[in-house]
Motif scaffolding. Structure first.
Motif, PDB file in Angstrom:
ATOM      1  N   TYR A  76     -39.461   1.700  20.051  1.00 15.89           N
ATOM      2  CA  TYR A  76     -39.264   0.909  18.927  1.00 15.89           C
ATOM      3  C   TYR A  76     -39.672   1.764  17.743  1.00 15.89           C
ATOM      4  N   LEU A  85     -26.039   3.589  18.210  1.00 18.15           N
ATOM      5  CA  LEU A  85     -26.716   2.730  17.428  1.00 18.15           C
ATOM      6  C   LEU A  85     -26.250   1.384  17.539  1.00 18.15           C
ATOM      7  N   GLN A 141     -37.601   4.729  17.306  1.00 23.04           N
ATOM      8  CA  GLN A 141     -36.421   4.381  16.724  1.00 23.04           C
ATOM      9  C   GLN A 141     -36.358   4.456  15.225  1.00 23.04           C
ATOM     10  N   LYS A 142     -37.644   3.912  14.696  1.00 18.35           N
ATOM     11  CA  LYS A 142     -37.807   3.908  13.393  1.00 18.35           C
ATOM     12  C   LYS A 142     -37.865   5.227  12.877  1.00 18.35           C
ATOM     13  N   ILE A 152     -27.666  -0.168  20.579  1.00 18.76           N
ATOM     14  CA  ILE A 152     -29.011  -0.367  20.692  1.00 18.76           C
ATOM     15  C   ILE A 152     -29.329  -1.651  19.804  1.00 18.76           C
ATOM     16  N   ILE A 202     -33.668   5.983  23.993  1.00 19.04           N
ATOM     17  CA  ILE A 202     -33.952   4.682  23.232  1.00 19.04           C
ATOM     18  C   ILE A 202     -33.092   3.841  24.085  1.00 19.04           C
ATOM     19  N   LYS A 203     -31.724   3.889  24.225  1.00 20.16           N
ATOM     20  CA  LYS A 203     -30.907   2.947  24.798  1.00 20.16           C
ATOM     21  C   LYS A 203     -31.261   2.789  26.147  1.00 20.16           C
ATOM     22  N   LEU A 244     -31.244   8.907  21.018  1.00 17.47           N
ATOM     23  CA  LEU A 244     -30.453   7.559  20.875  1.00 17.47           C
ATOM     24  C   LEU A 244     -29.985   7.381  22.670  1.00 17.47           C
TER      25      LEU A 244
END
Length: 224
Positions: free
Chosen positions: A187, A218, A190-191, A221, A154-155, A151
């Motif tokens: 992405y 979350l 994330q999925k 994001i 991703i962020k 996380l």
């Protein structure tokens, strides 16, 4: 031993591990995995980091008991991965103003960084895929550093991509293909992470603060 000698020795070791059969990896796991993790911790080469991530994911992760993934792999490798990724974001941000169509050296440097970041995201996707495909349900305390680390990364990726137009200004076209690829990798990760979290359940000793931080990430994001 010189740095060149160290690099050559590491290259030979990694090539050897890459050539091992599934049975070789299973048999040599107790000695090979700690060596790979040590190399990852001490290496200064981004290329080496990517190779080690791939070897661990492809060759050794299938042989690690899922109850010990956190202790034996994730807690050992993810803190360094976050530091590497944050360092790459910093390099992109601080060197962005020097980017121009005439400055080929900076172009190459920034493109190499973006490619390496995408490869790190791909390696992390491999970690999550392994957990999702080898367990019917996931107890968070056994992998607790994996979701939080992903996380964070991703962020950072989404924020960088969102700010890229202003950061790179009129020079965005020089990096747009790699930024788009980086976004797609993030992405996809994330999925895959959401798939893992759908399978997850909390054990009796789960850190509630860690859960709250993940929820906050979350939410952030989703708003990027």
């Amino acid at each position: 031993m010189s740095q060149d000698d160290d690099a050559e020795a590491n290259r030979v070791v990694l090539e050897t591990f890459s050539s091992w059969s599934r049975e070789d990896c299973r048999r040599e796991l107790p000695s090979a995995l700690p060596r790979l993790l040590s190399m990852y911790q001490h290496s200064e080469s981004w290329i080496e980091h990517i190779r080690i991530l791939k070897i661990i994911t492809d060759k050794f992760l299938p042989h690690v008991n899922h109850l010990t993934l956190e202790q034996s792999v994730f807690s050992q490798i993810l803190p360094k991965t976050i530091r590497l990724f944050d360092g790459m974001i910093y390099e992109l941000t601080t060197q962005a103003t020097e980017l121009s169509s005439q400055n080929l050296e900076i172009q190459i440097t920034l493109r190499n960084i973006l490619q390496t970041m995408a490869q790190i995201l791909g390696g992390l996707t491999g970690f999550v895929h392994h957990v999702c495909t080898t367990q019917e349900s996931v107890i968070l305390e056994y992998i607790h550093s994996l979701p939080s680390s992903i996380l964070h990364i991703i962020k950072k990726t989404f924020v960088h991509c969102k700010n890229s137009e202003s950061l790179y200004s009129g020079r965005l076209h020089l990096l747009s293909d790699l930024l788009q690829g980086l976004f797609r990798e993030a992405y996809s990760l994330q999925k895959k992470l959401m798939e893992l979290l759908d399978m997850a359940c909390m054990g009796p000793s789960v850190d509630e603060n860690n859960i709250l931080l993940m929820v906050e990430d979350l939410l952030i994001i989703s708003q990027v």
